[in-house]
Design a protein around this motif. Structure first.
Motif, mmCIF file in Angstrom:
data_model
loop_
_atom_site.group_PDB
_atom_site.id
_atom_site.type_symbol
_atom_site.label_atom_id
_atom_site.label_comp_id
_atom_site.label_asym_id
_atom_site.label_seq_id
_atom_site.Cartn_x
_atom_site.Cartn_y
_atom_site.Cartn_z
ATOM 1 N N ASN A 1 0.827 -1.223 0.000
ATOM 2 C CA ASN A 1 0.000 0.000 0.000
ATOM 3 C C ASN A 1 0.855 1.265 0.000
ATOM 4 O O ASN A 1 0.352 2.360 0.238
ATOM 5 N N PHE A 2 2.139 1.098 -0.272
ATOM 6 C CA PHE A 2 3.033 2.266 -0.293
ATOM 7 C C PHE A 2 3.709 2.390 -1.658
ATOM 8 O O PHE A 2 4.122 1.407 -2.261
ATOM 9 N N LEU A 3 3.805 3.660 -2.139
ATOM 10 C CA LEU A 3 4.536 3.950 -3.382
ATOM 11 C C LEU A 3 5.555 5.044 -3.076
ATOM 12 O O LEU A 3 5.192 6.135 -2.621
ATOM 13 N N ALA A 4 6.830 4.736 -3.316
ATOM 14 C CA ALA A 4 7.904 5.699 -3.027
ATOM 15 C C ALA A 4 8.113 6.588 -4.245
ATOM 16 O O ALA A 4 8.359 6.093 -5.340
ATOM 17 N N MET A 5 8.022 7.891 -4.075
ATOM 18 C CA MET A 5 8.255 8.775 -5.220
ATOM 19 C C MET A 5 9.069 10.010 -4.850
ATOM 20 O O MET A 5 9.261 10.328 -3.680
ATOM 21 N N HIS A 6 9.573 10.659 -5.880
ATOM 22 C CA HIS A 6 10.278 11.930 -5.701
ATOM 23 C C HIS A 6 9.926 12.840 -6.869
ATOM 24 O O HIS A 6 10.535 12.764 -7.926
ATOM 25 N N PRO A 7 8.926 13.675 -6.649
ATOM 26 C CA PRO A 7 8.595 14.660 -7.691
ATOM 27 C C PRO A 7 9.700 15.723 -7.723
ATOM 28 O O PRO A 7 9.920 16.396 -6.717
ATOM 29 N N GLY B 1 5.313 19.358 -16.514
ATOM 30 C CA GLY B 1 6.527 19.094 -17.290
ATOM 31 C C GLY B 1 7.690 18.570 -16.457
ATOM 32 O O GLY B 1 8.783 18.373 -16.977
ATOM 33 N N LYS B 2 7.471 18.354 -15.174
ATOM 34 C CA LYS B 2 8.539 17.876 -14.295
ATOM 35 C C LYS B 2 8.537 16.341 -14.204
ATOM 36 O O LYS B 2 7.572 15.693 -14.578
ATOM 37 N N THR B 3 9.646 15.828 -13.692
ATOM 38 C CA THR B 3 9.798 14.376 -13.595
ATOM 39 C C THR B 3 9.392 13.888 -12.211
ATOM 40 O O THR B 3 9.717 14.518 -11.213
ATOM 41 N N ASN B 4 8.672 12.792 -12.176
ATOM 42 C CA ASN B 4 8.366 12.142 -10.905
ATOM 43 C C ASN B 4 9.077 10.789 -10.893
ATOM 44 O O ASN B 4 8.764 9.907 -11.672
ATOM 45 N N ILE B 5 10.089 10.661 -10.023
ATOM 46 C CA ILE B 5 10.827 9.404 -9.954
ATOM 47 C C ILE B 5 10.082 8.450 -9.027
ATOM 48 O O ILE B 5 9.783 8.817 -7.882
ATOM 49 N N VAL B 6 9.775 7.281 -9.527
ATOM 50 C CA VAL B 6 9.062 6.285 -8.732
ATOM 51 C C VAL B 6 10.004 5.113 -8.477
ATOM 52 O O VAL B 6 10.644 4.612 -9.399
ATOM 53 N N MET C 1 3.102 15.542 -14.821
ATOM 54 C CA MET C 1 4.404 14.943 -14.539
ATOM 55 C C MET C 1 4.714 13.771 -15.484
ATOM 56 O O MET C 1 3.833 13.023 -15.880
ATOM 57 N N ARG C 2 6.031 13.642 -15.788
ATOM 58 C CA ARG C 2 6.513 12.461 -16.503
ATOM 59 C C ARG C 2 6.997 11.471 -15.448
ATOM 60 O O ARG C 2 7.736 11.846 -14.541
ATOM 61 N N ILE C 3 6.575 10.248 -15.560
ATOM 62 C CA ILE C 3 6.970 9.238 -14.567
ATOM 63 C C ILE C 3 8.246 8.528 -15.048
ATOM 64 O O ILE C 3 8.391 8.208 -16.226
ATOM 65 N N ARG C 4 9.188 8.313 -14.126
ATOM 66 C CA ARG C 4 10.409 7.599 -14.471
ATOM 67 C C ARG C 4 10.708 6.628 -13.334
ATOM 68 O O ARG C 4 10.601 6.997 -12.178
ATOM 69 N N GLU D 1 23.656 11.182 -20.339
ATOM 70 C CA GLU D 1 23.028 12.502 -20.217
ATOM 71 C C GLU D 1 21.542 12.445 -19.963
ATOM 72 O O GLU D 1 20.969 13.351 -19.378
ATOM 73 N N ARG D 2 20.925 11.400 -20.455
ATOM 74 C CA ARG D 2 19.497 11.259 -20.273
ATOM 75 C C ARG D 2 19.151 11.253 -18.777
ATOM 76 O O ARG D 2 18.160 11.825 -18.360
ATOM 77 N N ASP D 3 19.990 10.594 -18.004
ATOM 78 C CA ASP D 3 19.762 10.558 -16.559
ATOM 79 C C ASP D 3 19.826 11.947 -15.944
ATOM 80 O O ASP D 3 19.019 12.296 -15.102
ATOM 81 N N ILE D 4 20.817 12.741 -16.370
ATOM 82 C CA ILE D 4 20.901 14.097 -15.839
ATOM 83 C C ILE D 4 19.646 14.861 -16.198
ATOM 84 O O ILE D 4 19.002 15.480 -15.370
ATOM 85 N N PHE D 5 19.322 14.797 -17.486
ATOM 86 C CA PHE D 5 18.193 15.580 -17.964
ATOM 87 C C PHE D 5 16.917 15.244 -17.190
ATOM 88 O O PHE D 5 16.160 16.115 -16.805
ATOM 89 N N ASP D 6 16.709 13.959 -16.965
ATOM 90 C CA ASP D 6 15.467 13.556 -16.313
ATOM 91 C C ASP D 6 15.427 13.939 -14.839
ATOM 92 O O ASP D 6 14.374 14.198 -14.291
ATOM 93 N N MET D 7 16.572 13.922 -14.196
ATOM 94 C CA MET D 7 16.576 14.125 -12.748
ATOM 95 C C MET D 7 16.905 15.548 -12.328
ATOM 96 O O MET D 7 16.719 15.906 -11.169
ATOM 97 N N ALA D 8 17.422 16.331 -13.236
ATOM 98 C CA ALA D 8 17.823 17.679 -12.862
ATOM 99 C C ALA D 8 16.606 18.585 -12.840
ATOM 100 O O ALA D 8 15.811 18.599 -13.771
#
Lengths: 283, 283
Positions: free
Chosen positions: A111-117, A136-141, A164-167, B203-210
Motif C-alpha cells: 500500500n506504499f509507493l515511493a516517489m520523488h517529484p 513538465g517535471k519528472t516524478n521518480i518512482v 508529470m513524466r513518470i520515471r 546525459e538522459r539521466d541528468i536531464f530527467d533528474m535535474a
C-alpha cells in the motif's frame, strides 16, 4: 479516490494539493500537520478543504507525505499501519533508500509507493505552494513492483494528469544520481553564500555589486535547513562523494590559475559549456 | 554627442547600443569588430546603424569598448591615441585594475572613463543583446576624478538615462569585491557542471533528474570562455583567494557531514539563509 490526506502542507504538499483539487474538484483534501498554525494557514490559502489528524487516515484513499525525510522515516510505518487495505500512501522525499528500507518488511508494503517529484523552489511553507509547479517535471518512482498494481495505476494517473513524466528507478540509483544533480547544487550554493557573507561584512557592497548571475548561483542557499539537514544525513555517503569530486575539480581549477595555465582554464570552461545541451528542456 | 562607436557588439556592447539608440534616436551607432560576420549580424539585428573601422574613431564623440578584457588592455591605448580631444572612451570590462593601469600615463587619460556595468546573461554575441538589460542595474565607475568633468557628466547621463545607478569605487576594491560576487559564482557553476558531466555520462539521466534548482545553480557554466579566461587571468590573485575560502568552506561542510555533526550542518545553512535579505532587490 475521494479522500486525500496531505501530511505536510508546505511547498510540495500544498502545491500537489492545489493541482489535484483543480483536476478533481470532487475530491476532498484533508490536511495534517504537527503545527496547528500551519494547518490554519493552509486552510486560509485554500490548499486544503479540511483539517485532519493522523487517526483520520483510516478513511483515506490516498495519503501524500511531504515532510522532512527524517520525519517521513519515523512516521511512515505508523501511517501504513493506519491506511485501509484499499488506500495508498505515497511520499515525496528527496531521498529514497532509507524511506524504502524502513517499510521493506511492513505487512502493508504493497500500500506504499515511493516517489520523488523533482520540482520546487527555494521557498517553503504553505505560502510557497503554487499551482502548476509539477507541469513538465519528472516524478521518480522507486520499487514500483512492490506496490499493488491497481493502487499504483490510480496514483500515477493522478500525477500524470497534473503534468508529470513518470520515471522508474531503484532507490540506490536514485540517491546516487540525485546527490549530483540536486544535493550538490544546494551545498554549492550554501557555501557560495557563506563565503561571500563572511568576506563582505558590508552588505551594501554585496547588494550593489551582485548581479543576476550571483543571485541565480546562490539562490538555493535560501532553502530550508529543516528540510535539507536530514536529506544530507540520509544520503551521507553519496553526498560526501560528490563533495569530494567537486572540491577536487575546484582545487585543480585553482592550481591551473596559480600556474598561469590559462589555455587549460579555457578548455575546462569550453568543455563544460556542453551543459547547455544537457540543460535544454529544463525550465 | 552624435557619433557613438561600439567596439564589440555582443551581449554588452549590443545591449548598450540598443538602449542608447532608443533614448537618443538622433545618435548614430557605429559598430567595430574583428569579425566582419559579427558586424553583419549586428547590422541585421539593428544593434548598429553603420559598420566602421578603428581609424574612424577620430570622428567619435563616444567609444564604448565591450570586448574580452585582455583585448581591451591591448587595444585601449590605441583607441585613446585616435580619440579627438572632445571625445570619450569608456570600457565595460569585468576587471578594472589592469585596464586603468595600462593607460595611467597616457597623454589622453582624461578622455577615458573606466566602468563596469553589472548586468548580463549567460549568453554571448550580437544575438544575445537585449533592450532594457541595464535597467535598475549598477554601473561601477573607477577613478572618476581622472576623467575630464564635462565628458564624464555627458557619459554618466547617458547611462543613468538607460536606468543604471552609478557607484564609484577604486579599481583595486572593485576587483577584490567583484571576485566574490561575480567571478567566484562563475567558477562555482563551471565546476558544478564539470562534476556532474564527468559523473553522469548518461546525459538522459541528468536531464530527467535535474530540476530547476540545478539549472539555476549551473546556469553561468554556459558563459563564454573567451570572455572569462582573461578575467580570471587579470584578477588572478583575488580569484585564487576567493577560491581558497570557498574550498575551505566546502571542505569544512563535508567534514561536518562525515562526523555526523548535523546540528552544525543545520546551523551553517540557517546562518547562510541570511542571503535572502541581502538578495532582496537583485532581480
Amino acid at each position: 479516490m475521494k479522500n486525500i490526506y496531505a501530511i505536510g502542507v508546505g511547498l510540495i504538499g500544498g502545491s500537489l494539493a492545489l493541482d489535484i483539487k483543480k483536476n478533481n474538484p470532487e475530491m476532498i483534501i484533508h490536511g495534517i500537520s504537527r503545527k496547528e498554525a500551519t494547518l490554519d494557514e493552509a486552510l486560509a490559502l485554500n490548499l486544503i478543504d479540511e483539517k485532519a489528524a493522523l487517526d483520520d487516515i483510516k478513511h483515506a484513499d490516498l495519503v501524500i507525505i511531504s515532510i522532512p525525510v527524517d520525519a517521513t522515516v519515523k512516521l511512515l510505518p505508523t501511517v501504513l499501519d493506519l491506511i485501509p487495505d484499499t488506500g495508498l500512501v505515497v511520499d515525496a522525499g528527496s531521498t529514497k533508500e532509507a524511506i524504502c528500507k524502513v517499510v521493506e518488511n511492513h505487512p502493508k508494503r504493497r500500500n506504499f509507493l515511493a516517489m520523488h517529484p523533482i520540482a520546487g523552489t527555494e521557498h517553503s511553507g504553505p505560502s510557497a505552494a503554487i499551482q502548476g509547479l509539477f507541469k513538465g517535471k519528472t516524478n521518480i518512482v522507486c520499487e514500483v513492483e512492490k506496490t499493488t498494481f491497481k493502487l499504483q495505476e490510480k496514483a500515477l494517473k493522478l500525477f500524470t494528469d497534473i503534468g508529470m513524466r513518470i520515471r522508474y528507478m531503484n532507490p540506490v540509483d536514485h540517491d546516487k544520481h540525485i546527490a549530483y544533480v540536486s544535493h550538490l547544487s544546494h551545498i554549492s550554493a550554501f557555501m557560495l553564500g557563506k563565503t561571500v557573507i563572511e568576506k563582505e561584512k558590508n552588505e551594501r557592497d554585496i547588494f550593489d555589486m551582485a548581479g543576476s548571475g550571483f543571485a541565480s548561483t546562490v539562490r538555493l542557499a535560501k532553502s530550508s535547513p529543516e528540510m535539507w539537514t536530514p536529506i544530507f544525513e540520509q544520503n551521507k555517503i553519496n553526498v560526501v562523494e560528490t563533495l569530494e569530486e567537486y572540491i577536487n575539480n575546484l582545487t585543480q581549477f585553482k592550481e591551473l590559475i596559480k600556474d598561469d595555465n590559462f589555455e587549460a582554464i579555457f578548455n575546462e570552461m569550453k568543455n563544460t559549456n556542453h551543459i547547455k545541451d544537457i540543460l535544454n528542456g529544463i525550465s
